[in-house]
Design a protein around this motif. Structure first.
Motif, PDB file in Angstrom:
ATOM      1  N   LYS A   1       0.840  -1.205   0.000  1.00  0.00           N
ATOM      2  CA  LYS A   1       0.000   0.000   0.000  1.00  0.00           C
ATOM      3  C   LYS A   1       0.869   1.245   0.000  1.00  0.00           C
ATOM      4  O   LYS A   1       0.570   2.227  -0.689  1.00  0.00           O
ATOM      5  N   GLY A   2       1.950   1.215   0.758  1.00  0.00           N
ATOM      6  CA  GLY A   2       2.874   2.351   0.796  1.00  0.00           C
ATOM      7  C   GLY A   2       3.542   2.593  -0.543  1.00  0.00           C
ATOM      8  O   GLY A   2       3.705   3.738  -0.974  1.00  0.00           O
ATOM      9  N   ILE A   3       3.931   1.535  -1.212  1.00  0.00           N
ATOM     10  CA  ILE A   3       4.569   1.659  -2.529  1.00  0.00           C
ATOM     11  C   ILE A   3       3.596   2.252  -3.541  1.00  0.00           C
ATOM     12  O   ILE A   3       3.967   3.076  -4.370  1.00  0.00           O
ATOM     13  N   PHE A   4       2.327   1.847  -3.444  1.00  0.00           N
ATOM     14  CA  PHE A   4       1.333   2.276  -4.424  1.00  0.00           C
ATOM     15  C   PHE A   4       0.731   3.645  -4.112  1.00  0.00           C
ATOM     16  O   PHE A   4       0.071   4.237  -4.963  1.00  0.00           O
ATOM     17  N   THR A   5       0.950   4.155  -2.899  1.00  0.00           N
ATOM     18  CA  THR A   5       0.431   5.472  -2.535  1.00  0.00           C
ATOM     19  C   THR A   5       1.089   6.527  -3.430  1.00  0.00           C
ATOM     20  O   THR A   5       2.278   6.506  -3.656  1.00  0.00           O
ATOM     21  N   GLY A   6       0.304   7.415  -3.921  1.00  0.00           N
ATOM     22  CA  GLY A   6       0.839   8.480  -4.758  1.00  0.00           C
ATOM     23  C   GLY A   6       0.754   8.188  -6.243  1.00  0.00           C
ATOM     24  O   GLY A   6       1.022   9.065  -7.053  1.00  0.00           O
ATOM     25  N   LEU A   7       0.413   6.961  -6.594  1.00  0.00           N
ATOM     26  CA  LEU A   7       0.228   6.671  -8.014  1.00  0.00           C
ATOM     27  C   LEU A   7      -1.071   7.322  -8.478  1.00  0.00           C
ATOM     28  O   LEU A   7      -2.025   7.432  -7.703  1.00  0.00           O
ATOM     29  N   PRO A   8      -1.128   7.737  -9.713  1.00  0.00           N
ATOM     30  CA  PRO A   8      -2.372   8.334 -10.217  1.00  0.00           C
ATOM     31  C   PRO A   8      -3.533   7.349 -10.107  1.00  0.00           C
ATOM     32  O   PRO A   8      -3.366   6.148 -10.339  1.00  0.00           O
ATOM     33  N   ALA A   9      -4.692   7.869  -9.756  1.00  0.00           N
ATOM     34  CA  ALA A   9      -5.873   7.022  -9.580  1.00  0.00           C
ATOM     35  C   ALA A   9      -6.251   6.283 -10.861  1.00  0.00           C
ATOM     36  O   ALA A   9      -6.891   5.240 -10.803  1.00  0.00           O
ATOM     37  N   VAL A  10      -5.849   6.815 -12.010  1.00  0.00           N
ATOM     38  CA  VAL A  10      -6.177   6.176 -13.278  1.00  0.00           C
ATOM     39  C   VAL A  10      -5.238   5.022 -13.615  1.00  0.00           C
ATOM     40  O   VAL A  10      -5.484   4.284 -14.562  1.00  0.00           O
ATOM     41  N   ALA A  11      -4.176   4.863 -12.849  1.00  0.00           N
ATOM     42  CA  ALA A  11      -3.230   3.770 -13.114  1.00  0.00           C
ATOM     43  C   ALA A  11      -3.938   2.434 -12.936  1.00  0.00           C
ATOM     44  O   ALA A  11      -4.625   2.206 -11.945  1.00  0.00           O
ATOM     45  N   SER A  12      -3.767   1.555 -13.903  1.00  0.00           N
ATOM     46  CA  SER A  12      -4.428   0.251 -13.821  1.00  0.00           C
ATOM     47  C   SER A  12      -3.948  -0.526 -12.603  1.00  0.00           C
ATOM     48  O   SER A  12      -4.706  -1.329 -12.042  1.00  0.00           O
ATOM     49  N   LEU A  13      -2.730  -0.276 -12.150  1.00  0.00           N
ATOM     50  CA  LEU A  13      -2.216  -0.939 -10.952  1.00  0.00           C
ATOM     51  C   LEU A  13      -3.033  -0.551  -9.728  1.00  0.00           C
ATOM     52  O   LEU A  13      -3.349  -1.392  -8.891  1.00  0.00           O
ATOM     53  N   VAL A  14      -3.427   0.704  -9.635  1.00  0.00           N
ATOM     54  CA  VAL A  14      -4.247   1.165  -8.511  1.00  0.00           C
ATOM     55  C   VAL A  14      -5.604   0.471  -8.544  1.00  0.00           C
ATOM     56  O   VAL A  14      -6.099  -0.004  -7.517  1.00  0.00           O
ATOM     57  N   GLU A  15      -6.194   0.413  -9.731  1.00  0.00           N
ATOM     58  CA  GLU A  15      -7.480  -0.271  -9.876  1.00  0.00           C
ATOM     59  C   GLU A  15      -7.365  -1.738  -9.472  1.00  0.00           C
ATOM     60  O   GLU A  15      -8.207  -2.264  -8.754  1.00  0.00           O
ATOM     61  N   SER A  16      -6.314  -2.396  -9.914  1.00  0.00           N
ATOM     62  CA  SER A  16      -6.110  -3.813  -9.593  1.00  0.00           C
ATOM     63  C   SER A  16      -5.892  -4.021  -8.106  1.00  0.00           C
ATOM     64  O   SER A  16      -6.488  -4.914  -7.503  1.00  0.00           O
ATOM     65  N   THR A  17      -5.028  -3.203  -7.510  1.00  0.00           N
ATOM     66  CA  THR A  17      -4.709  -3.409  -6.091  1.00  0.00           C
ATOM     67  C   THR A  17      -5.876  -3.067  -5.183  1.00  0.00           C
ATOM     68  O   THR A  17      -6.002  -3.656  -4.108  1.00  0.00           O
ATOM     69  N   ASN A  18      -6.725  -2.142  -5.612  1.00  0.00           N
ATOM     70  CA  ASN A  18      -7.915  -1.833  -4.804  1.00  0.00           C
ATOM     71  C   ASN A  18      -8.842  -3.040  -4.705  1.00  0.00           C
ATOM     72  O   ASN A  18      -9.608  -3.163  -3.747  1.00  0.00           O
ATOM     73  N   LYS A  19      -8.778  -3.926  -5.686  1.00  0.00           N
ATOM     74  CA  LYS A  19      -9.575  -5.154  -5.660  1.00  0.00           C
ATOM     75  C   LYS A  19      -8.792  -6.313  -5.042  1.00  0.00           C
ATOM     76  O   LYS A  19      -9.325  -7.094  -4.267  1.00  0.00           O
ATOM     77  N   LEU A  20      -7.507  -6.429  -5.401  1.00  0.00           N
ATOM     78  CA  LEU A  20      -6.716  -7.594  -5.017  1.00  0.00           C
ATOM     79  C   LEU A  20      -6.278  -7.587  -3.546  1.00  0.00           C
ATOM     80  O   LEU A  20      -6.364  -8.621  -2.875  1.00  0.00           O
TER      81      LEU A  20
END
Length: 156
Positions: A126-145
């Motif tokens: 979560k710390g690594i992914f913080t700050g990524l743009p909300a449109v990043a597919s990684l953010v979308e994936s991690t919010n589910k995974l």
């Protein structure tokens, strides 16, 4: 054989030693290696990803085709990290190390020490992914995974 062994180059270092231009590193067996760098670059990301794949393959497949298990969820997370254009190579390497930790913990997800390992790894991700743009597919994936993974460890 003794003569050959004695003629092999040996290196012994103590304290802080800076070595550069290290090539041909090959680690076989069950070893956990991290932080290898040369010329200010991260170790081969493909090697790290390969180690994660090996750890994931040691996990059991999901019993229900409709409901993915830890192996499937972590495989999806690994793919999302590798394909991300928003993460630096260093962040990808660290994120994959955390996926590897989750894979190790996934071998016995109900054990309290494994749950602590998983909780720490999820927090790190979560710390690594913080700050990524909300449109990043990684953010979308991690919010589910990540919530689904946490649930499998009894954390969610």
């Amino acid at each position: 054989m003794v003569d050959t062994a004695l003629k092999q180059p040996k290196f012994y270092t103590q304290g802080n030693t800076n070595m550069s231009d290290i090539s041909g590193i090959n680690i076989e067996g069950s070893s956990n290696v991290s932080g290898i760098a040369g010329n200010n670059s991260i170790a081969n990301l493909g090697t790290i990803s390969g180690n994660v794949s090996i750890a994931l393959n040691q996990l059991p497949d999901a019993t229900d085709v409709e409901k993915p298990g830890i192996k499937e969820l972590l495989s999806q997370l690994q793919d999302a990290i590798i394909q991300s254009t928003y993460l630096s190579e260093e962040d990808k390497a660290e994120a994959l190390e955390q996926v590897n930790t989750l894979a190790e913990a996934g071998k016995n997800p109900q054990e309290s020490t494994k749950q602590k390992m998983a909780k720490t790894a999820i927090t790190m991700l979560k710390g690594i992914f913080t700050g990524l743009p909300a449109v990043a597919s990684l953010v979308e994936s991690t919010n589910k995974l990540l919530p689904a993974i946490a649930k499998l460890f009894g954390l969610g």
